[in-house]
Scaffold this active site. Structure first.
Site, short mmCIF file in Angstrom:
data_model
loop_
_atom_site.label_atom_id
_atom_site.label_comp_id
_atom_site.label_asym_id
_atom_site.label_seq_id
_atom_site.Cartn_x
_atom_site.Cartn_y
_atom_site.Cartn_z
N ASN A 9 2.44 -14.42 23.38
CA ASN A 9 1.79 -13.12 23.17
C ASN A 9 0.97 -12.79 24.41
O ASN A 9 -0.09 -13.37 24.62
CB ASN A 9 0.90 -13.23 21.91
CG ASN A 9 0.10 -11.97 21.64
OD1 ASN A 9 0.30 -10.94 22.30
ND2 ASN A 9 -0.81 -12.04 20.69
N LYS A 11 -0.54 -10.09 25.11
CA LYS A 11 -1.68 -9.20 24.79
C LYS A 11 -1.79 -8.07 25.83
O LYS A 11 -0.78 -7.62 26.33
CB LYS A 11 -2.96 -10.03 24.67
CG LYS A 11 -2.81 -11.19 23.67
CD LYS A 11 -4.10 -11.82 23.29
CE LYS A 11 -3.82 -12.96 22.30
NZ LYS A 11 -5.03 -13.56 21.77
N HIS A 95 -1.68 -9.05 13.76
CA HIS A 95 -2.49 -9.97 14.59
C HIS A 95 -3.97 -9.73 14.27
O HIS A 95 -4.40 -8.60 14.07
CB HIS A 95 -2.20 -9.74 16.08
CG HIS A 95 -2.80 -10.81 16.93
ND1 HIS A 95 -4.13 -10.82 17.27
CD2 HIS A 95 -2.26 -11.93 17.47
CE1 HIS A 95 -4.38 -11.90 17.99
NE2 HIS A 95 -3.26 -12.60 18.13
N GLU A 97 -6.51 -9.61 16.05
CA GLU A 97 -7.23 -8.67 16.92
C GLU A 97 -7.03 -7.24 16.42
O GLU A 97 -7.91 -6.40 16.55
CB GLU A 97 -6.77 -8.85 18.38
CG GLU A 97 -7.36 -10.12 18.98
CD GLU A 97 -6.52 -10.77 20.07
OE1 GLU A 97 -5.58 -10.15 20.58
OE2 GLU A 97 -6.84 -11.93 20.40
N GLU A 167 -2.84 -18.20 12.26
CA GLU A 167 -3.74 -18.21 13.43
C GLU A 167 -5.18 -18.09 12.96
O GLU A 167 -5.67 -16.98 12.72
CB GLU A 167 -3.42 -17.01 14.32
CG GLU A 167 -2.04 -17.00 14.91
CD GLU A 167 -1.99 -16.17 16.19
OE1 GLU A 167 -1.67 -16.72 17.22
OE2 GLU A 167 -2.31 -14.97 16.11
N GLY A 173 -8.23 -17.85 21.48
CA GLY A 173 -8.89 -17.60 22.76
C GLY A 173 -10.21 -18.32 22.92
O GLY A 173 -10.96 -18.07 23.85
N SER A 212 -5.36 -21.24 20.64
CA SER A 212 -5.66 -22.21 21.70
C SER A 212 -4.64 -23.35 21.79
O SER A 212 -5.01 -24.49 22.05
CB SER A 212 -7.09 -22.75 21.55
OG SER A 212 -8.02 -21.69 21.66
P1 PGA Z 1 -4.63 -18.03 22.28
O1 PGA Z 1 -4.11 -16.75 21.45
O2 PGA Z 1 -3.46 -18.95 22.45
O3 PGA Z 1 -5.13 -17.46 23.59
O4 PGA Z 1 -5.72 -18.65 21.49
C1 PGA Z 1 -3.21 -16.89 20.40
C2 PGA Z 1 -2.91 -15.52 19.80
O5 PGA Z 1 -3.82 -14.70 19.67
O6 PGA Z 1 -1.76 -15.23 19.42
#
Ligand code: PGA
Length: 251
Positions: A9, A11, A95, A97, A167, A173, A212
């Site tokens: 992803n 982003k 997601h 976010e 997730e 992140g 992560s």
């Molecule tokens: P990350 O993000 O690996 O940077 O923690 C995962 C995601 O949001 O899909």
């Protein structure tokens, strides 16, 4: 046997130039044929990535789609039909976010899930709890509720083509990863919830872990019985790291 899947992803990252560099570096990676790999660039770069990955074994998906299918008056949105036309085979829906920063409800997420399937794309349904919810012991309830809404809207048969991604919001992140045991517990609960509707479908659904994931922790996570791959954010922007994670899924 479920075929492992690793999804990157990207982003809201990249320029035309950096995306071209990333793709070139990704194409140098040795990927195991047993692992399915998909990247999710920003919609601005979808066409570029589809063109540059032509003939390669890496598929392309979008990070979101409209809940409305077809074409019409909906400024700033992209429909699943348009994404299919652009060469997308996959789309992320729900997601965290988008749920938490942009206020996407379970209702909207489930409509997007249905829209994606209607147009022939495979949705990756993202589920997860916040830190507060985990600390107050609500993880399974929150994830169960998010999943139930989609099962109610789309029906269990929809999960023949869909993928689920667990997730935990606190792990995204943040550098904090759920332990393999913490992740496995939620993955097993997701599969059990699907199995209550249809055992056979539940056994075939791939449930990815995201939050992560790095080259260093991928093998241990992917070694758990209900973890079928990963949804990778930060580490998917570095070809060597992403390649190593993809290889870990194949071992
Ligand atoms: P990350 O993000 O690996 O940077 O923690 C995962 C995601 O949001 O899909």
């Amino acid at each position: 046997m479920r075929r492992p899947l690793v999804a990157g992803n990207w982003k809201m990252n990249g320029t035309r130039a950096s995306v071209a560099e990333l793709i070139e570096a990704l194409c140098q990676q040795e990927l195991s044929p047993g692992v399915e790999v998909v990247v999710f660039p920003s919609s601005l770069h979808l066409t570029q990535v589809v063109e540059e990955l032509e003939g390669r074994s890496i598929a392309v998906g979008a990070q979101d789609c409209s809940s409305e299918v077809g074409f019409g008056a909906l400024t700033g949105e992209e429909s699943a039909s348009q994404l299919v036309d652009a060469g997308c085979k996959w789309v992320l829906v729900g997601h965290s976010e988008r749920r938490l920063i942009l206020g996407e409800s379970d209702d909207v997420v489930s409509k997007k899930f249905v829209a994606a399937l209607e147009c022939g794309m495979a949705p990756v349904l993202c589920l997860g709890e916040t830190l507060e919810q985990r600390q107050s012991g609500q993880t399974l309830e929150v994830v169960g509720r998010q999943l139930a809404r989609v099962i109610a809207e789309a029906g269990i048969a929809a999960f023949k083509k869909a993928v689920v991604a667990y997730e935990p919001v606190w792990a995204i992140g943040s550098g904090l990863t759920a332990t393999p045991q913490q992740a496995q517990q939620v993955h097993a609960a997701i599969r059990e919830q699907l199995a209550r509707e249809d055992q056979r479908i539940a056994e075939g659904v791939r449930v990815l872990y995201g939050g992560s994931v790095k080259a260093e922790n991928a093998s241990e996570l992917f070694g758990m019985s209900d973890i079928d791959g990963g949804l990778i954010g930060g580490a998917s922007l570095k070809a060597n790291d992403f390649g190593a994670i993809c290889r870990a899924a194949g071992n």
